[in-house]
Design an enzyme around this catalytic site. Structure first.
Site, mmCIF file in Angstrom:
data_model
loop_
_atom_site.group_PDB
_atom_site.id
_atom_site.type_symbol
_atom_site.label_atom_id
_atom_site.label_comp_id
_atom_site.label_asym_id
_atom_site.label_seq_id
_atom_site.Cartn_x
_atom_site.Cartn_y
_atom_site.Cartn_z
ATOM 1 N N THR A 37 127.216 97.549 -15.962
ATOM 2 C CA THR A 37 128.086 98.680 -16.330
ATOM 3 C C THR A 37 127.305 99.763 -17.061
ATOM 4 O O THR A 37 127.734 100.905 -17.105
ATOM 5 C CB THR A 37 129.226 98.193 -17.252
ATOM 6 N N ASP A 38 126.145 99.414 -17.646
ATOM 7 C CA ASP A 38 125.463 100.407 -18.515
ATOM 8 C C ASP A 38 125.041 101.641 -17.734
ATOM 9 O O ASP A 38 125.265 102.772 -18.181
ATOM 10 C CB ASP A 38 124.303 99.783 -19.318
ATOM 11 N N GLY A 128 111.512 86.499 -17.071
ATOM 12 C CA GLY A 128 112.354 86.231 -15.917
ATOM 13 C C GLY A 128 113.582 85.423 -16.261
ATOM 14 O O GLY A 128 114.203 84.806 -15.399
ATOM 15 N N LEU A 131 116.667 87.708 -20.499
ATOM 16 C CA LEU A 131 116.883 87.867 -21.944
ATOM 17 C C LEU A 131 116.105 89.064 -22.494
ATOM 18 O O LEU A 131 115.835 89.154 -23.690
ATOM 19 C CB LEU A 131 116.496 86.581 -22.690
ATOM 20 N N ASP A 182 119.660 97.138 -22.817
ATOM 21 C CA ASP A 182 118.697 96.194 -23.394
ATOM 22 C C ASP A 182 117.903 96.865 -24.510
ATOM 23 O O ASP A 182 117.662 96.277 -25.574
ATOM 24 C CB ASP A 182 117.717 95.707 -22.313
HETATM 25 C C1 GLA Z 1 119.143 94.541 -16.691
HETATM 26 C C2 GLA Z 1 118.983 96.009 -17.047
HETATM 27 C C3 GLA Z 1 120.154 96.510 -17.895
HETATM 28 C C4 GLA Z 1 121.489 96.145 -17.275
HETATM 29 C C5 GLA Z 1 121.518 94.673 -16.862
HETATM 30 C C6 GLA Z 1 122.755 94.319 -16.092
HETATM 31 O O1 GLA Z 1 119.053 93.763 -17.841
HETATM 32 O O2 GLA Z 1 117.778 96.223 -17.742
HETATM 33 O O3 GLA Z 1 120.042 97.912 -18.074
HETATM 34 O O4 GLA Z 1 121.819 96.983 -16.211
HETATM 35 O O5 GLA Z 1 120.393 94.321 -16.067
HETATM 36 O O6 GLA Z 1 123.874 94.434 -16.896
#
Ligand code: GLA
Length: 387
Positions: A37-38, A128, A131, A182
């Site tokens: 969603t970001d 991978g 996290l 993140d």
């Molecule tokens: C990865 C991306 C984030 C986000 C997630 C899915 O972690 O770096 O920006 O889009 O996938 O929610």
């Protein structure tokens, strides 16, 4: 733990250069809910972890960056060296130093004069795993360089700015068109703290998880590899869906409009958009459920999120689905359904996250460890519970 990684990085720098250093920590994150969603200007609920990256820096006067990096689980020392006064190029694909190079270029483009530096990096996030080892690395590097090499400038720099530099590095030096979740989690949240982030306004609310909720994170054993292509494709499909509906972002479309206009979209884009729109609603519901202590509802949100990611967004893999099903089964059995599990992060392998009523967490964790020890070579289970 953050202090241990800071000391570790400092010692590594001391061993290599003998110089005194400034050292910082940046955490990894687990995303509790709000997946993919970001980059659609939506809502996310990541929680910063106690694992992450320690970065120690000491300024150099010759305009050179000399960097060493290692993971706590491996004796291997990775290196990178380049000058900051000439053009900084990216090197081969998957080269770790590209993240470092990208952050420095982003800082320079914002007018920060990064002097030369010796840098030592020590991380304990498995790669991978979903996290955010790379966001923890890039945010840690930016923080350390500001604190150690440009301290006079660091006072005016916001965590959002640091997150943007870290994201720029991913976009331009690692070919991943990621959102900002993140990097924001690594830049603003302390270990154990969750943030409800509106990725359009960047408004955030800190959400303390009550002691009644325990979070378990377990690695499926499938390492997420070469997933950037699929990730970038999902992002394009979302942008296309929004455009076909006359908007630039899926945030401006609601679920009822999507059903009315379903015939205007190719089936695959309809499903991608449906995931994003319903996931935003689930984030709000999940936060309400956390705040009111309604674990049954929280569990429903997590389980629905997983199904939507598996079926509509198609970013799960069978081993992750099996682990989620197993955890949900354990939660039903040990906690009478008070909680739920879902995949976490970008997908295509990595970890699952479960939130469980705390009195049943020990039983669920023990059974989970037993289950994983029979299936995965190096089982990884993290547990978080606020006092
Ligand atoms: C990865 C991306 C984030 C986000 C997630 C899915 O972690 O770096 O920006 O889009 O996938 O929610």
């Amino acid at each position: 733990m953050s202090q241990a990684l800071i000391s570790h990085a400092r010692k590594l720098l001391g061993d290599v250069t003998g110089s005194r250093s400034t050292a910082v920590f940046a955490p990894g994150r687990v995303n509790l809910i709000g997946e993919h969603t970001d980059y659609n200007d939506g809502l996310v609920l990541p929680c910063a972890l106690t694992i992450g990256t320690g970065v120690a820096v000491a300024p150099r006067t010759d305009g050179k960056i000399h960097a060493v990096s290692r993971h706590v689980s491996s004796p291997e020392l990775l290196r990178d060296e380049f000058g900051v006064d000439r053009q900084i190029d990216r090197k081969a694909e998957n080269f770790w130093g590209n993240y470092l190079r990208g952050v420095i270029v982003a800082m320079q483009q914002s007018g920060i004069r990064v002097s030369g530096a010796d840098i030592a990096i020590v991380g304990d996030i498995p790669q991978g795993a979903g996290l955010s080892s790379s966001a923890s690395l890039t945010v840690g590097i930016a923080r350390a360089l500001l604190a150690g090499c440009s301290p006079s400038l660091s006072s005016g720099i916001t965590p959002q700015q640091i997150a943007r530099w870290a994201q720029w590095s991913e976009h331009h030096f690692a070919d991943c068109q990621c959102g900002l979740m993140d990097q924001m989690a690594a830049a603003v949240a302390s270990p154990g703290e969750s943030i409800l982030l509106d990725c359009r306004s960047l408004e955030l609310k800190r959400i303390g998880l009550p002691p009644q909720i325990t979070t378990l994170i377990a690695h499926s054993g499938v390492e997420r590899k070469l997933a950037a292509g699929e990730y970038n494709l999902r992002r394009q499909q979302c942008t296309m869906a929004a455009r076909r509906l006359g908007e630039t972002s899926l945030r401006d479309i609601d679920v009822s409009l999507l059903s009315e206009r379903a015939n205007d979209l190719p089936e695959i884009e309809l499903r991608r958009a449906r995931h994003v729109l319903t996931e935003n609603l689930r984030v709000t519901r999940a936060v309400d459920a956390i705040e009111s202590g309604d674990l049954l509802e929280l569990g429903r949100c997590l389980r629905e999120s997983h199904r939507s990611l598996r079926d509509d967004f198609e970013v799960s893999v069978p081993q992750v689905d099996a682990l989620v099903d197993h955890l949900n089964h354990l939660i039903d059995r040990e906690a009478h359904g008070l909680g739920g599990a879902r995949m976490t992060g970008g997908g295509f392998g990595g970890c699952v996250v479960a939130m469980i009523e705390s009195s049943a967490a020990t039983a669920v964790e023990a059974e989970l460890r037993r289950h994983l020890s029979l299936r995965v070579a190096k089982p990884l289970v993290l547990k978080m519970q606020n006092a």
